[in-house]
Design an enzyme around this catalytic site. Structure first.
Site, short mmCIF file in Angstrom:
data_model
loop_
_atom_site.label_atom_id
_atom_site.label_comp_id
_atom_site.label_asym_id
_atom_site.label_seq_id
_atom_site.Cartn_x
_atom_site.Cartn_y
_atom_site.Cartn_z
N ASP A 262 0.92 -1.23 -0.02
CA ASP A 262 -0.11 0.04 0.04
C ASP A 262 0.81 1.21 0.12
O ASP A 262 2.13 1.25 0.32
CB ASP A 262 -0.84 -0.25 1.30
CG ASP A 262 -1.79 1.21 1.38
OD1 ASP A 262 -2.20 1.51 0.24
OD2 ASP A 262 -2.08 1.81 2.53
N SER A 263 0.45 2.55 -0.33
CA SER A 263 0.96 3.59 -0.15
C SER A 263 1.52 3.97 1.39
O SER A 263 2.51 4.54 1.56
CB SER A 263 0.12 4.98 -0.57
OG SER A 263 -0.90 4.67 0.25
N CYS B 167 -4.26 -1.47 -2.02
CA CYS B 167 -4.44 -0.01 -2.21
C CYS B 167 -5.53 0.14 -3.16
O CYS B 167 -5.31 -0.33 -4.53
CB CYS B 167 -3.24 0.54 -2.47
SG CYS B 167 -3.21 2.39 -2.74
N GLU C 83 -3.53 8.27 8.78
CA GLU C 83 -1.84 8.24 9.03
C GLU C 83 -1.75 8.90 10.33
O GLU C 83 -0.60 8.47 10.70
CB GLU C 83 -1.24 8.80 7.81
CG GLU C 83 -1.22 7.85 6.54
CD GLU C 83 -0.29 6.74 6.41
OE1 GLU C 83 0.50 6.85 7.13
OE2 GLU C 83 -0.69 5.80 5.63
N CYS D 178 -11.04 2.85 -0.09
CA CYS D 178 -9.51 3.22 0.31
C CYS D 178 -9.38 2.54 1.60
O CYS D 178 -10.01 2.39 2.41
CB CYS D 178 -9.50 4.68 0.78
SG CYS D 178 -7.90 5.20 1.28
N HIS E 148 -7.55 2.79 3.72
CA HIS E 148 -6.88 3.40 5.14
C HIS E 148 -8.41 3.79 5.79
O HIS E 148 -8.48 4.07 6.95
CB HIS E 148 -6.54 4.91 4.66
CG HIS E 148 -5.14 5.03 4.49
ND1 HIS E 148 -4.47 4.47 3.32
CD2 HIS E 148 -4.04 5.48 5.22
CE1 HIS E 148 -3.15 4.80 3.42
NE2 HIS E 148 -3.11 4.99 4.64
N1 DGL Z 1 -4.92 2.96 1.03
C1 DGL Z 1 -4.78 3.86 0.07
C2 DGL Z 1 -6.25 3.44 -0.99
O1 DGL Z 1 -6.59 2.47 -0.71
C3 DGL Z 1 -4.42 5.17 0.15
C4 DGL Z 1 -4.18 5.99 -0.83
C5 DGL Z 1 -3.26 7.35 -0.69
O2 DGL Z 1 -2.23 7.08 -0.36
O3 DGL Z 1 -3.83 8.37 -1.01
O4 DGL Z 1 -6.62 4.16 -1.69
#
Ligand code: DGL
Length: 268
Positions: free
Chosen positions: A10-11, A73, A152, A184, A186
């Protein structure tokens, strides 16, 4: 091959919501997680930049000899899944199709809401996939770009987060949706907050459980399920492991399932 780890990326820390479900579904599997905490969020960036970063993460995990890759992600899955599939000799599991399948099964009113990053919402991928399953369904979408930094930072029940959620989610008031896709990885960290500002009775669908189920199916079909016990789990981030651990612990109720290491994506 069966004992090789599953690579999950993931990011940032959002993909840990998927990891939690993978551990519940496939408790004996070895795992390696990679979160690009040095460059999160990806969701406001151009597609080419997201693809460049995503391919770097893919190469890192392929270098660890993973047997499957989970793109935990939505932003990456929405914008460059096919490029990752082209690069990867092992199965690649994105989050969008499994999540859509579940949401389409769940809706009774035929109206589904979708929230995600700008890149995910602008890609229109959720609308396309929902309509590929049932062209009659109505889809209402909303980008929520501030949710990722809030998650985050661990601002999961902060009054500022509530105000932002009220602003973003106001378009769903009296809209008739009965199902909201948290598009998302997150966003499950903000689940209670999101629920608190929505009309009663709206069901939330996130990527974690459907993606873990899809991964299990793919491993079964490929005869890749690990047979020995005792899972090894490695968690890597590209920056600030101590801060990441603090936030991740909110989600894992102070029982983070492994060690968190800082890694560099540079080759050589
Ligand atoms: N967890 C990522 C997603 O599912 C976050 C994306 C981001 O880094 O903006 O989209």
């Amino acid at each position: 091959m069966k004992d090789s780890p599953i690579g999950v990326f993931d990011s940032g820390i959002g993909g840990l919501t998927v990891v939690k479900e993978i551990i519940a579904t496939l408790p004996d599997e070895n795992l390696i997680y990679l979160g690009d905490t040095a460059r999160v969020p990806y969701g406001n960036r151009d597609r080419e930049v997201i693809a460049k970063f995503a391919l770097e993460l893919t190469r890192f995990l392929l270098g660890k000899k993973v047997k499957a890759l989970v793109v935990a992600c939505n932003t990456i899955s929405a914008t460059c899944l096919s490029e990752i599939e082209k690069l990867s000799p092992v199965p690649v599991i994105g989050v969008i199709k499994p999540t859509v399948t579940k949401a389409v099964e769940m809706t009774r009113t035929g109206k589904i809401g979708v929230i995600g990053t700008r890149a995910t919402i602008n890609s229109q991928v959720y609308e396309r996939e929902i309509h590929a399953k049932n062209g009659e369904l109505q889809v209402i979408q909303q980008a929520c770009p501030l949710f990722v930094p809030l998650a985050e930072e661990g601002f999961v029940d902060h009054p500022a987060a509530k105000l932002i959620a009220q602003e973003y989610l106001s378009r769903f008031k009296n809209s008739g949706i009965d199902t909201l896709i948290l598009g998302c990885t997150h966003y499950p960290l903000l689940k209670e907050l999101i629920r608190s500002v929505l009309d009663d009775g709206i069901k939330l669908v996130d990527s974690a459980e459907p993606t873990a189920e899809e991964l299990k199916k793919v491993l079964e079909v490929g005869d890749l399920i690990k047979t020995s016990l005792e899972a090894k789990r490695v968690f890597c981030v590209t920056d600030a492991p101590e801060r990441v651990l603090q936030t991740a612990n909110i989600f894992f109720e102070n029982k983070f399932p492994g060690k968190l290491e800082k890694v560099s994506l540079e080759v050589g």
